[in-house]
Write an enzyme that holds these catalytic residues in place. Structure first.
Site, mmCIF file in Angstrom:
data_model
loop_
_atom_site.group_PDB
_atom_site.id
_atom_site.type_symbol
_atom_site.label_atom_id
_atom_site.label_comp_id
_atom_site.label_asym_id
_atom_site.label_seq_id
_atom_site.Cartn_x
_atom_site.Cartn_y
_atom_site.Cartn_z
ATOM 1 N N GLU A 43 -5.415 6.429 5.075
ATOM 2 C CA GLU A 43 -4.204 6.787 5.354
ATOM 3 C C GLU A 43 -4.337 8.255 6.317
ATOM 4 O O GLU A 43 -5.131 8.816 5.968
ATOM 5 C CB GLU A 43 -3.492 7.481 4.046
ATOM 6 N N HIS A 91 -4.684 0.352 -7.437
ATOM 7 C CA HIS A 91 -4.679 -0.548 -6.293
ATOM 8 C C HIS A 91 -6.031 -1.157 -5.954
ATOM 9 O O HIS A 91 -6.324 -2.472 -5.863
ATOM 10 C CB HIS A 91 -4.373 0.103 -5.176
ATOM 11 N N LYS A 146 -6.673 10.507 2.068
ATOM 12 C CA LYS A 146 -5.725 11.029 2.937
ATOM 13 C C LYS A 146 -6.222 11.701 4.268
ATOM 14 O O LYS A 146 -7.168 12.351 4.125
ATOM 15 C CB LYS A 146 -4.614 11.882 2.025
HETATM 16 C C1 BG6 Z 1 0.809 4.668 -3.663
HETATM 17 C C2 BG6 Z 1 0.241 5.880 -3.639
HETATM 18 O O1 BG6 Z 1 0.891 3.851 -4.970
HETATM 19 O O2 BG6 Z 1 0.417 3.583 -2.574
HETATM 20 C C3 BG6 Z 1 0.449 6.532 -2.464
HETATM 21 O O3 BG6 Z 1 0.917 6.551 -4.775
HETATM 22 C C4 BG6 Z 1 -0.153 5.749 -1.271
HETATM 23 O O4 BG6 Z 1 -0.404 7.708 -2.544
HETATM 24 C C5 BG6 Z 1 0.462 4.294 -1.283
HETATM 25 O O5 BG6 Z 1 0.050 6.368 -0.108
HETATM 26 C C6 BG6 Z 1 -0.002 3.190 -0.401
HETATM 27 O O6 BG6 Z 1 0.770 2.163 -0.364
HETATM 28 P P1 BG6 Z 1 0.882 1.027 0.903
HETATM 29 O O7 BG6 Z 1 1.350 -0.099 0.388
HETATM 30 O O8 BG6 Z 1 1.495 1.656 2.024
HETATM 31 O O9 BG6 Z 1 -0.563 0.932 1.291
#
Ligand code: BG6
Length: 460
Positions: free
Chosen positions: A207, A231, A317
């Site tokens: 990210e 995730h 991040k």
């Molecule tokens: C969330 C996290 O579960 O997933 C975040 O708390 C993260 O920190 C986000 O940015 C990312 O999700 P996606 O779907 O945008 O990849």
């Protein structure tokens, strides 16, 4: 699967919060547009708002995410109700019970800090709002193994096990589901999906932004709890399952659960944690915070299929791009007639765009039988697909748990990250816009280094 009755109301606690704004309103609007929302939708929060303010908040949120069709929106607005009150106060739940009217099987979404879960669940139970209800709980489920157990025990005192939906929105992503589909729907994939042919697997969730105003939440969590334990390990579990028996509704979750249980705990020497420079000046972040905003690790799966195959996972991040990719790298052919390095690979781009790429060797024109690697790419053009939250809320309302995390898997996932969480090591600093601490390079040195995803418009 035996038919379970559909929920007859949707209640979301934390209606004025970030999650409702970013995910729940857009998902409700999309459900309304498809004609899937035919029930009261009740927002609950401490703020002394009224229905008009909730409707305005919904409008703001939805217009941030795209165009508003006024007819659809007024349909959604008609369903919306607002209950204001302190979560500690039993009156709040009496008001909720009154707002539910005839509804007996609400789905309660706890979009609130985990510290409030037990207070709200108790309030629901005491007010008769929980009887035949379902509940959705956000990840991370607990902070560690002990708190996950406590949370599960608390929830099961009030809700039947089949009524607890532990949401992980990665499981609702089409390209994540495609990882499983691709493996088992292609004759050229499934037979070679094992340690005999796969050299290594990498998953990068990068990210380019920081904590975006969520500093106080994030500083209590960190990258391992925020995205790795849930995730990323869910993605691994789909990449690594044994073939689930076809047509059995819970077979995939059973197979995922066995993968989670075969994952070896990640030792501190198999991981690098980092913190981007400037993190400690973010609003809500404690001075001197030792919370990691970056984690890279090597994971082993201790079973016949994966013995000796490293899974490398990395997330952070303030990295150079926002992109999530899986790279499945194959071993060279055992009997090499021609030069087969670099070897074949599959590259699955999960977001922000969706790609499936096959790295293949082809002959270079000329007299020599020498080749190069070309990438064959299928680019998925998203049509009118459901967002993960729309998909998962719809499933929870129907009582379908297939794309929700199993409790046993969550326990096993906490066991995987426990040594890291307990190591107490300070994260290494890294420059915003870099690929994290240099030390992480050592993890993948033996497999040719990390694969760095590129921004959407560039080639590779
Ligand atoms: C969330 C996290 O579960 O997933 C975040 O708390 C993260 O920190 C986000 O940015 C990312 O999700 P996606 O779907 O945008 O990849």
């Amino acid at each position: 699967m035996t038919e379970t009755p559909r929920s007859d109301a949707f209640v979301f606690f934390g209606a004025t919060g970030d999650l409702a704004y970013k995910q729940i309103f857009p998902a409700l609007y999309a459900m309304q547009r498809r004609g899937h929302l035919d029930m009261p939708v009740i927002g609950v929060s401490r703020s002394s708002w009224d229905k008009a303010k909730l409707v305005q908040r919904a409008r703001d949120s939805i217009s941030q995410h795209g165009q508003i069709d006024e007819q659809v929106f007024s349909g959604l607005a008609e369903h919306l109700e607002y209950v204001s009150g302190d979560y500690q106060d039993q009156d709040t739940y009496r008001c909720l019970r009154a707002a539910l009217g005839q509804a007996r099987r609400p789905l309660h979404y706890l979009a609130i800090p985990p510290g409030m879960f037990d207070v709200v669940v108790r309030g629901l139970a005491q007010s008769g709002c929980a009887g035949e209800a379902r509940v959705v709980v956000e990840k991370p489920f607990g902070r560690d193994l002990a708190t996950a157990r406590k949370l599960e025990a608390m929830l099961t005192e009030t809700f039947a096990p089949g009524s607890i939906f532990r949401i992980d929105h990665y499981l609702g992503k089409e390209p994540v589901q495609n990882l499983l589909y691709f493996r088992y729907a292609n004759v050229f994939a499934e037979p070679i999906w094992n340690r005999h042919h796969i050299d290594s697997i990498q998953i990068t969730m990068a990210e380019s932004f920081g904590v975006q105003g969520r500093g106080s939440f994030y500083d209590g969590v960190g990258a391992v709890r925020d995205v790795i334990q849930n995730h990323m390990l869910q993605v691994v579990s789909l990449l690594a399952t044994e073939p689930p028996p076809a047509g059995h509704p819970d077979a995939v979750r059973d197979a995922q659960c066995r993968v989670f249980q075969a994952m070896c705990p990640v030792l501190p020497q198999d991981a690098v944690l980092g913190q981007f420079q400037g993190y400690q000046s973010e609003p809500g972040v404690a001075a001197g915070s030792r919370v990691e905003t970056y984690a890279a690790l090597r994971l082993a799966i201790d079973n016949e299929r994966w013995s000796g195959v490293p899974f490398f996972i990395r997330s952070g991040k303030c990295l150079p791009v926002t992109a999530t990719e899986v790279l499945v790298k194959f071993k060279p052919l055992r009997h090499a007639v021609f030069d087969t390095t670099p070897s074949n690979y599959f590259r699955f781009r999960i977001s922000p765009d969706v790609l499936l790429c096959v790295g293949a060797r082809v002959k270079l024109p000329g007299e020599a039988m020498a080749g190069e690697t070309v990438e064959l790419t299928a680019h998925h053009q998203a049509a009118d697909e459901m967002s993960p939250y729309e998909r998962l809320l719809g499933d929870a309302l129907r009582g379908d748990p297939a794309l929700f995390a199993r409790y046993e898997s969550i326990e096993a996932a906490w066991r995987v990250v426990t040594p890291l969480l307990e190591s107490g090591a300070a994260p290494l600093p890294y420059e915003p816009g870099s690929w994290g601490p240099k030390q992480a390079e050592g993890l993948t040195a033996a497999v040719g280094g990390w694969h760095d995803p590129k921004p959407p418009d560039s080639k590779r």
